[in-house]
Design a protein around this motif. Structure first.
Motif, mmCIF file in Angstrom:
data_model
loop_
_atom_site.group_PDB
_atom_site.id
_atom_site.type_symbol
_atom_site.label_atom_id
_atom_site.label_comp_id
_atom_site.label_asym_id
_atom_site.label_seq_id
_atom_site.Cartn_x
_atom_site.Cartn_y
_atom_site.Cartn_z
ATOM 1 N N HIS A 133 0.758 -1.123 0.152
ATOM 2 C CA HIS A 133 0.078 -0.032 0.067
ATOM 3 C C HIS A 133 0.988 1.412 -0.029
ATOM 4 C CE1 HIS A 133 -3.005 3.067 1.418
ATOM 5 N NE2 HIS A 133 -3.723 2.379 0.708
ATOM 6 N N TYR A 134 0.356 2.263 -0.699
ATOM 7 C CA TYR A 134 1.334 3.407 -0.822
ATOM 8 C C TYR A 134 1.810 4.012 0.371
ATOM 9 C CZ TYR A 134 -2.299 7.055 -0.345
ATOM 10 O OH TYR A 134 -3.195 7.724 0.391
ATOM 11 N N ARG A 135 0.987 4.196 1.158
ATOM 12 C CA ARG A 135 1.244 4.683 2.507
ATOM 13 C C ARG A 135 2.044 4.205 3.577
ATOM 14 N NH1 ARG A 135 -2.894 5.913 5.803
ATOM 15 N NH2 ARG A 135 -4.795 5.259 4.975
ATOM 16 N N ALA A 136 2.188 2.735 3.235
ATOM 17 C CA ALA A 136 2.883 2.086 4.171
ATOM 18 C C ALA A 136 4.291 2.057 4.156
ATOM 19 C CB ALA A 136 2.545 0.456 3.759
ATOM 20 N N ASP A 137 4.896 1.876 5.180
ATOM 21 C CA ASP A 137 6.543 1.767 5.079
ATOM 22 C C ASP A 137 7.007 0.495 4.993
ATOM 23 O OD1 ASP A 137 6.630 4.448 5.684
ATOM 24 O OD2 ASP A 137 6.995 4.255 7.791
ATOM 25 N N TRP A 138 7.841 -0.081 4.051
ATOM 26 C CA TRP A 138 8.137 -1.328 3.832
ATOM 27 C C TRP A 138 9.584 -1.575 3.372
ATOM 28 C CZ3 TRP A 138 9.231 -2.770 -1.463
ATOM 29 C CH2 TRP A 138 8.813 -1.832 -2.288
ATOM 30 N N GLU A 139 10.008 -2.783 3.457
ATOM 31 C CA GLU A 139 11.094 -3.311 3.176
ATOM 32 C C GLU A 139 11.486 -3.928 1.708
ATOM 33 O OE1 GLU A 139 15.412 -4.736 5.466
ATOM 34 O OE2 GLU A 139 13.253 -4.596 6.436
ATOM 35 N N TRP A 140 12.508 -3.541 1.357
ATOM 36 C CA TRP A 140 12.909 -4.140 -0.113
ATOM 37 C C TRP A 140 13.665 -5.075 0.064
ATOM 38 C CZ3 TRP A 140 11.505 -3.728 -5.509
ATOM 39 C CH2 TRP A 140 12.325 -4.396 -6.134
ATOM 40 N N THR A 141 13.330 -6.487 -0.497
ATOM 41 C CA THR A 141 14.271 -7.717 -0.443
ATOM 42 C C THR A 141 14.390 -8.507 -1.847
ATOM 43 O OG1 THR A 141 12.122 -9.078 0.217
ATOM 44 C CG2 THR A 141 13.511 -7.921 2.040
ATOM 45 N N ASP A 142 15.204 -9.312 -1.743
ATOM 46 C CA ASP A 142 14.991 -10.184 -2.841
ATOM 47 C C ASP A 142 13.788 -11.133 -3.009
ATOM 48 O OD1 ASP A 142 17.766 -9.493 -3.297
ATOM 49 O OD2 ASP A 142 18.715 -11.196 -2.649
ATOM 50 N N GLN A 143 13.223 -11.264 -1.865
ATOM 51 C CA GLN A 143 11.835 -12.066 -2.197
ATOM 52 C C GLN A 143 10.748 -11.373 -2.695
ATOM 53 O OE1 GLN A 143 11.703 -15.611 -1.226
ATOM 54 N NE2 GLN A 143 9.940 -15.382 -2.378
ATOM 55 N N VAL A 144 10.834 -9.863 -2.311
ATOM 56 C CA VAL A 144 9.866 -9.159 -2.795
ATOM 57 C C VAL A 144 9.939 -9.051 -4.305
ATOM 58 C CG1 VAL A 144 9.163 -6.552 -3.090
ATOM 59 C CG2 VAL A 144 9.474 -7.623 -0.813
ATOM 60 N N LEU A 145 11.097 -9.174 -4.808
ATOM 61 C CA LEU A 145 11.262 -8.933 -6.150
ATOM 62 C C LEU A 145 11.065 -10.363 -6.937
ATOM 63 C CD1 LEU A 145 12.164 -7.431 -8.730
ATOM 64 C CD2 LEU A 145 14.611 -8.160 -8.488
ATOM 65 N N GLN A 146 11.306 -11.386 -6.362
ATOM 66 C CA GLN A 146 10.964 -12.873 -6.654
ATOM 67 C C GLN A 146 9.551 -13.062 -6.904
ATOM 68 O OE1 GLN A 146 13.216 -15.369 -4.311
ATOM 69 N NE2 GLN A 146 15.137 -14.307 -4.859
#
Length: 409
Positions: free
Chosen positions: A318-331
């Motif tokens: 969600h655009y308002r959320a703070d989140w973390e980029w990981t390899d799994q997110v891209l996979q």
């Protein structure tokens, strides 16, 4: 300054819904019902190191705003700036022994390439701070002459106390503002200021730094906030629909900009909604140039990552959320893209009209992109398991995902 080429937005049957979106100033959802032309200003990059995933997440959010409005058959007047002269840019240029103009041009060109690859709809007006200076100087002079600004050792400061509505964008108290001012480019401890929070409008020329003729202000360069105000007022006027940017811009940038505009015009508010995207982290810390913990869109593209997968990775949060980029997110995004493309590549499928409405409903509800993605996932899974007999359905889904989510299947 020129923007980047626009990708075609397919027309969909029916009509989209008006957008309900979170407004930082009221800390609640507001329904936006613009006239025939919706007006939006989104703060652009300072081009000394572009484009990281945090940037992309922010511009993806406001690309969705545009797409929702276009689906309601409105036109969109979108304006974005480039802060192509500022302390961080000058400091990076000095560090790397490169001309600051060349650095700004190089990084702005890379930003355009990344935005094109990610299918971000371009602004109608893409304005650099330097080219805006002729319009900035008269505004600073007006603020000074009206008593809303004052001189300190050749620099011109805005008096926050000149705006009775100062503080209504961020809702922060003075102590919190002072801390953030120090962290985000302000100088609250400078002696001689009327209020520690007063921001710079015009910086008098310093040795070794670029400067321009400021008329009665003397030679110098503009402050950060007045730059966006001048561009927004020139192209959109007061009371435009959305002021957008990352959540780190709510204070001081959007707070100060609103006060500048309100002091200049006597009108309130500058924007009907102040909309802010969350921050993206890497290895547990917010992705930022100062920390150097950045994932660059251009690097991902050079490594062969499909830009559509990058966009799906952004849309999964969600655009308002703070989140973390990981390899799994891209996979996960790459796998989702493969499933969707396989589903729409078949000659027929289950009916898609209800899916289009689900996507529309999700996006109109505070840009709930993860819910929109889940709806497409369900259609693709049903297609994979059961198929369908509607020959037009895969094409409808492909066009809807392109038009509303900006993902080319």
């Amino acid at each position: 300054m020129y923007a980047w080429p626009a990708s075609e937005v397919p027309a969909l049957p029916g009509k989209g819904r008006d957008l309900r979106i979170h407004d930082t100033a009221t800390d609640g959802l507001v329904t936006l019902a613009p006239g025939p032309v919706a007006r939006i200003y989104v703060c652009g990059i300072t081009p000394y190191d572009a484009t990281h995933i945090g940037h992309a997440a922010t511009y993806n959010a406001f690309d969705l705003v545009q797409r929702v409005w276009l689906d309601t058959k409105r036109q969109v007047h979108y304006v974005q700036n480039v802060t192509d002269v500022d302390d961080p840019l000058l400091e990076r240029a000095a560090r790397d022994a490169i001309d600051w103009v060349a650095l700004a041009e190089k990084e702005t060109a890379l930003f355009r390439e990344d935005m094109t690859a990610l299918r971000m709809l371009p602004p109608r007006h893409y304005i650099g701070a330097v080219e805006a200076i002729p319009g900035i100087v008269p505004l600073v002079e007006r603020l000074r002459d009206s008593g809303a600004a004052y001189e300190l050792e050749g620099d011109i400061y805005f008096s926050v106390e000149s705006d009775p509505d100062f503080g209504k964008v961020s809702g922060l108290d003075a102590a919190a503002m002072r801390l953030l001012s120090a962290e985000r480019g302000g100088d609250p401890d400078r002696a001689g200021k009327k209020n520690p929070l007063d921001p710079m409008l015009w910086t008098a020329a310093r040795e070794g730094e670029p400067s321009w003729d400021g008329g009665s202000l003397g030679r110098g360069r503009p402050g950060w906030h007045i730059e966006c105000v001048a561009i927004a007022l020139d192209h959109l006027g007061m009371g435009f629909d959305v002021q957008g940017g990352g959540s780190d811009l709510a204070f001081p940038h959007h707070e100060m900009g609103a006060s500048h505009a309100q002091a200049l015009t006597g009108e309130f508010p500058m924007a009907k909604a102040y909309v802010h995207a969350g921050m993206v982290a890497l290895h547990g810390e917010k992705m930022s140039k100062s920390k150097g913990n950045l994932v660059f869109v251009s690097k991902l593209r050079r490594d062969g990552v499909d830009p559509a997968a990058i966009r799906l990775a952004l849309l999964a949060h969600h655009y308002r959320a703070d989140w973390e980029w990981t390899d799994q997110v891209l996979q996960d995004a790459v796998a989702r893209l493969d499933r969707w493309r396989a589903a729409v590549s078949r000659p027929d499928g289950p009916p898609a009209e209800a899916l289009v409405e689900e996507i529309r409903q999700a996006l109109s509800n505070d840009l709930a992109a993860p819910a929109a993605l889940a709806a497409v996932d369900r259609w693709a899974a049903f297609q994979q398991e059961h198929g369908g007999t509607d020959e037009g359905a895969p094409g409808v889904v492909s066009r809807a995902v392109d038009a509303l989510l900006g993902v080319a299947l």
